[in-house]
Design a protein around this motif. Structure first.
Motif, short mmCIF file in Angstrom:
data_model
loop_
_atom_site.label_atom_id
_atom_site.label_comp_id
_atom_site.label_asym_id
_atom_site.label_seq_id
_atom_site.Cartn_x
_atom_site.Cartn_y
_atom_site.Cartn_z
N VAL A 227 0.72 -1.29 0.01
CA VAL A 227 -0.04 -0.41 -0.07
C VAL A 227 0.75 1.46 -0.36
N LEU A 228 0.93 2.41 -0.91
CA LEU A 228 1.83 3.60 -0.90
C LEU A 228 0.62 4.65 -0.62
N SER A 229 1.51 5.79 -0.35
CA SER A 229 0.96 7.02 -0.61
C SER A 229 2.17 7.67 -0.15
N GLU A 230 1.54 9.63 -0.78
CA GLU A 230 2.20 10.10 -1.52
C GLU A 230 2.89 11.39 -0.33
N SER A 231 1.14 11.17 0.19
CA SER A 231 1.02 12.34 0.98
C SER A 231 1.79 11.21 3.39
N PRO A 232 2.02 12.54 3.76
CA PRO A 232 2.53 11.92 5.11
C PRO A 232 1.29 11.56 5.89
N PRO A 233 1.63 10.86 7.34
CA PRO A 233 0.52 10.48 7.74
C PRO A 233 -0.22 11.11 8.09
N GLY A 234 -1.53 11.25 9.07
CA GLY A 234 -2.09 11.61 9.42
C GLY A 234 -3.14 12.81 8.40
N THR A 235 -2.84 12.80 7.61
CA THR A 235 -3.45 13.48 6.08
C THR A 235 -4.77 13.02 5.65
N ARG A 236 -5.91 13.45 5.58
CA ARG A 236 -7.34 13.00 5.71
C ARG A 236 -7.20 13.19 4.08
#
Length: 396
Positions: A227-236
């Motif tokens: 699972v990937l994300s470019e947004s920092p943790p906590g981003t809704r």
């Protein structure tokens, strides 16, 4: 990570400061590096844009003249100002570590170089969660294919997505999608069940799986892929971030398949990003009465997508995009399996030899009607097994 720690932290800070795909932020990082550009922006927030504007040339990607450069920079500083004081990269790294996420930046061995095709729209960092040793690259896969579609899918759409994803898994192709309800979920489930790597790209932080109803599915994805994300943790997740996330799905894949899409659909946005990147786009046709197929039909009618005649079509596009001889052999094997499954095609092929034969003679030899023989030959042509000439049809 192979990048210098200060550069990594600067990139994380940029991911906190700017929204995904911010072209001004991306251009500054490209021109001056993550650390220097971040320092320049922080000074500009405090003392004004003059020094920053003076260091830029008019040839930047986000403006076509000096006046517009200044306008774009002023607007960007206003976007970033509310977050400038609280862009704490260490807090983001701590939150990512707390959920077992790995931070990957450009230049790292695990960075997907396909994302570099996004230019200034490329992500600053990636947060990756996986139970595999290789949390970003799909070890053992010969390519990646995006399977996307509407959340409120039909039964026919789910069946089409499942068949395409299943055949892709058999061919060793990774499945990329967005982890959403509907077609995305079908594609991920099939990949997990088939034991092939799959990637889910989130629109929010890596610490919160969204939608909540797919939490168990996304946990299963971790066991087979990432699972990937470019947004920092906590981003809704927000509507804007969903649309921006789609560019990553398109860039990570050699081809994109839209299974079902309404007239206004995020899947169409993914297809648009794939077209801009020069990646092939495929669309699955449906009933003309189905609202879930309107977007697919428009993609095909406008020449922006190839019609999926066979569920192997997009898979063949992924596999033939490689220079690996073994993979090309796999394509040929896949084609034979596809045509052998159709008895009419099999009979038409048996009726041919190396010299051209008219379709009427193919019909006579095969025991098919002329119409059925013509249809079978057309399908065999799509699979690359026969060649139409002025004198008739012959095997390749």
């Amino acid at each position: 990570m192979t990048a210098a720690p200060d550069d990594v932290l600067a990139r994380v800070a940029w991911s906190v400061l700017a929204e995904p795909g911010d072209v001004v932020a991306g251009e500054l990082v490209t021109l001056f590096g993550a650390q220097e550009s971040l320092a320049m922006v922080r000074r500009a927030v405090e003392s004004g844009p003059d020094d920053l504007v003076g260091r830029l040339r008019s040839g930047v990607s986000f403006a076509d003249g000096p006046d517009r450069v200044r306008t774009a920079i002023v607007a960007a500083l206003e976007r970033w100002r509310p977050r400038a004081g609280g862009a704490d990269p260490n807090a983001a790294v701590t939150a990512g570590t707390a959920v077992g996420a790995r931070l990957v930046v450009p230049g790292d061995p695990g960075w997907p170089t396909a994302l570099d095709d996004l230019g200034p729209h490329a992500p600053f960092v990636l947060w990756s969660r996986s139970e595999q040793d290789d949390p970003v690259g799909a070890a053992g896969c010969v390519g990646a294919m995006a399977v996307v579609g509407c959340r409120a899918n039909t039964v026919a759409g789910a069946e089409a997505a499942a068949e395409i994803a299943s055949l892709a898994a058999d061919a060793g192709v990774e499945i990329v999608s967005g982890g959403a309800y509907g077609i995305d979920a079908v594609a991920h489930r099939v990949a997990v069940a088939a034991g092939t790597p799959t990637t889910a790209v989130l629109a929010g932080g890596i610490d919160q799986f969204y939608p909540a109803g797919n939490h168990e599915l996304l946990r299963n994805v971790l066991a087979r892929g990432r699972v990937l994300s470019e947004s920092p943790p906590g981003t809704r997740p927000t509507r804007w971030r969903f649309l921006s996330r789609n560019r990553l799905i398109a860039a990570l894949s050699e081809a994109t398949v839209v299974v079902e899409a309404a007239a206004r659909s995020g899947a169409l946005n993914t297809a648009h990003h794939a077209m801009q990147l020069g990646r092939p786009v495929f669309a699955v046709p449906g009933a003309f009465t189905s609202a879930a197929s309107v977007g697919c039909h428009r993609l095909i009618a406008q020449g922006n997508a190839q019609i999926v005649v066979s569920p192997r079509d997009p898979i063949t596009a992924v596999l033939t995009g490689t220079d690996d001889v073994a993979v090309r052999s796999r394509v040929a094997e896949t084609v034979v399996l596809a045509t052998d499954a159709d008895p009419h095609v099999k009979r038409a092929l048996d009726a041919l030899d190396r010299r051209p034969i008219p379709v009427e003679e193919v019909a006579r030899r095969s025991g098919l009607s002329v119409d059925d023989a013509a249809d079978a030959l057309a399908l065999a042509q799509l699979e690359g097994l026969v060649t139409p000439l002025a004198e008739g049809w012959c095997r390749r």
